[in-house]
Design an enzyme around this catalytic site. Structure first.
Site, PDB file in Angstrom:
ATOM      1  CD  GLU A 191      -1.348   0.081   3.677  1.00 47.82           C
ATOM      2  OE1 GLU A 191      -1.377   1.077   4.433  1.00 47.82           O
ATOM      3  OE2 GLU A 191      -2.103  -0.895   3.807  1.00 47.82           O
ATOM      4  CG  HIS A 193      -2.488  -6.427   8.509  1.00 47.83           C
ATOM      5  ND1 HIS A 193      -2.014  -6.236   7.226  1.00 47.83           N
ATOM      6  CD2 HIS A 193      -3.150  -5.290   8.831  1.00 47.83           C
ATOM      7  CE1 HIS A 193      -2.369  -5.048   6.790  1.00 47.83           C
ATOM      8  NE2 HIS A 193      -3.050  -4.446   7.744  1.00 47.83           N
ATOM      9  CG  ASN A 205      -4.803  -3.674   3.693  1.00 46.64           C
ATOM     10  OD1 ASN A 205      -4.409  -3.798   2.539  1.00 46.64           O
ATOM     11  ND2 ASN A 205      -4.332  -2.762   4.506  1.00 46.64           N
TER      12      ASN A 205
END
Length: 549
Positions: A405, A490, A528
């Protein structure tokens, strides 16, 4: 943050001292003084919500208020079931002394961290200077939990991780799904549960024409240009931000939120966190109650059926003010990958839930997270104003095992820097175990296990640097350290679907106990993860309601 020291030449004459003092980011901030702790009303609001009472009996107890727990609560309530949710963090519904619920990214205070006396920012250094600072100890919103060679960042409060993430709502590519959840029917997920999750979360994509014109996404356009010039696909990433609100922010007609750089310690206005979506709908049923500042310490079979759940009530200093014992017919573990895994490992090892199987605590991964920064040339300015909500990614998953990202560094001044959070195909998995002597669960992750993530990220950024004639930043994660290989946003796994549970999250050996959060997913989602966590929860709770209730 900026390029290397030799490239910090602001045409408007920013001095080194002023540059340092004025520079913060979504991941590391420089400030001069701490703001006051929020008003006492913050704590009072918890009591007003009517916390669960000692000796209560409830049909369903949900441990945690993140994505999985919120899905379960809503769908159970819609099926007519009364649900009580237990949340370790605060409600985050009352403004502090500055009139805002959440602290600003560049001015961390007690609201910013969970029971720390010093910030623990992902970017720890800048131009050779450490940038963490002392703060008052408080039950703040971001937990930087240090375990086994890694720092795991987690949201604390009603809404869980949705309070502190970047809102990137990515559905994995269909061809990658089999490696993510091999026991789950992909046709059902992509035809039913991913669409249901995206609708429930309020997912949408930025207007490309506006993206191309607005100053707050110049950083992302630079990231797109560099990616495409090196032959990498740039993809627009859906999100859970109110884009119409952001357009008004950019126009200066509403209080600024994302455009003001708010993200890491909460977003005051435009972000559609779970508080505004699933939890709001769950509360509206009249069948869901939430007890903030409550922490579950044990779950065990009750003599008359169901489960005895022991809960500690906390104050905003983290001190236990009461211990309660309640009975629940069914319990859903939704405390996040780390919270659920640690609790289940403890319950198995201490004999509270002796029938849990040997897969408890296994299959934990970091979603391959690794961070880096690049020092751009002066003709590639990334913009003084940067929206804190990322909207773009570089997809090299098929060829190099990395999805990156394009992340913001909203400092308020020009930095000539590009910054990235990569998700990589890292095969390493850790496990939780119970340390009886220390009385706590421990994780055996090793920092060296991040090397596959670095190698995967390099397939993108080595090539871009070569093409652009740029270099990596070496001052963001320590002294002469290029890679942010010490953290994850995450966490996934620890109670893996179809191993520690059956194929719908039912825990083996103890009927009426379920796992419904990211701990079900074995370590990686290729993107994600929160849309996948939500969609899997939608799938599982539908089956549980149909067959178990």
């Amino acid at each position: 943050m900026s390029g290397t020291t030799t490239r910090i030449t602001d045409p408007e004459g920013v001095t080194r001292r002023r540059f340092l003092a004025g520079t913060g980011s979504i991941l590391g901030a420089v400030t001069l003084s701490a703001q006051a702790i929020p008003a006492a009303a913050q704590a009072d609001s918890q009591a007003a919500a009517g916390p669960i009472g000692d000796g209560a009996r409830v049909p369903v107890l949900v441990i945690g208020t993140g994505y999985g727990g919120s899905v379960a609560a809503l769908r159970l309530a819609q099926a007519g079931v009364d649900v009580h949710m237990i949340e370790m963090g605060m409600a985050w519904d009352t403004p502090g002394s500055d009139g805002k619920i959440f602290a600003h990214t560049t001015s961390p205070d007690g609201r910013s961290y969970w029971l720390r006396t010093r910030t623990k920012q992902p970017l720890s250094n800048f131009l050779g200077f450490p940038i963490d600072k002392d703060i008052p100890r408080y039950t703040g919103i971001l937990d930087a939990e240090e375990m086994g060679g890694i720092i795991v960042y987690q949201g604390r409060g009603v809404g869980g991780g949705s309070l502190v993430n970047g809102g990137m709502a990515v559905t994995p590519k269909r061809e990658n799904f089999g490696a993510i959840l091999p026991s789950v029917n992909a046709d059902e997920m992509y035809s039913t549960y991913y669409p249901r999750a995206n609708a429930g979360l309020g997912v949408s994509t930025i207007d490309p024409a506006w993206f191309d014109s607005v100053d707050c996404y110049q950083y992302s356009r630079v990231g797109r240009k560099h990616a495409q010039r090196s032959g990498f696909p740039f993809v627009f990433v859906p999100g859970v931000y109110d884009w119409d609100y952001m357009k008004q922010e950019a126009a200066g007609t509403v209080p600024k939120s994302a455009v003001a750089g708010e993200i890491l310690y909460g977003n005051n206005y435009g972000k559609k966190s779970l508080q505004k979506t699933y939890i709001a709908k769950a509360k509206a049923t009249g069948k869901v109650t939430i007890s903030p500042l409550h922490k579950v310490t044990t779950v065990s079979p009750a003599s008359g059926g169901g489960y005895t759940v022991v809960i500690e009530q906390l104050n905003t200093s983290g001190t236990t003010t009461a211990t309660k014992s309640v009975t629940a017919d069914r319990v859903f573990f939704a405390a996040g990958s780390v919270g659920t895994s640690k609790l289940l490992v403890k319950l198995k090892a201490t004999g509270a839930l002796p029938q849990l199987n040997g897969e408890i605590g296994k299959g934990w991964g970091d979603n391959g997270n690794v961070m880096c920064g690049r020092a751009n040339h002066m003709w590639d300015a990334t913009g003084k104003v940067q929206s804190a909500i990322p909207t773009g990614g570089i997809d090299n998953w098929a060829a190099g095992g990395a999805f990156a990202e394009v992340a913001p560094l909203p400092t308020g001044i020009e930095t000539y820097a590009s910054f990235y959070l990569s998700i990589t195909k890292n095969p390493n998995r850790a496990s939780f175990s119970w340390n009886a002597a220390a009385g706590k669960a421990e994780l055996n992750w090793q920092t060296a296990w991040k090397q596959p993530s670095i190698d995967a990220a390099k397939t993108i950024f080595d090539k871009i640097n070569s093409k652009e004639g740029t270099i990596y930043r070496t001052d963001l994660f320590g002294t002469y350290k290029i890679w942010g290989d010490h953290l994850t946003y995450h966490p996934l796994g620890g109670a893996v679907l179809n191993k520690a549970t059956d194929n719908y999250g039912r825990l083996h050996g103890h009927p009426g106990l379920y796992v419904i959060d990211g701990s079900l997913i074995p370590g990686n989602t290729s993107v994600n993860p929160f849309v996948t966590i939500t969609a899997l929860a939608e799938r599982n709770i539908e089956k549980i309601i149909a067959t178990d209730l």
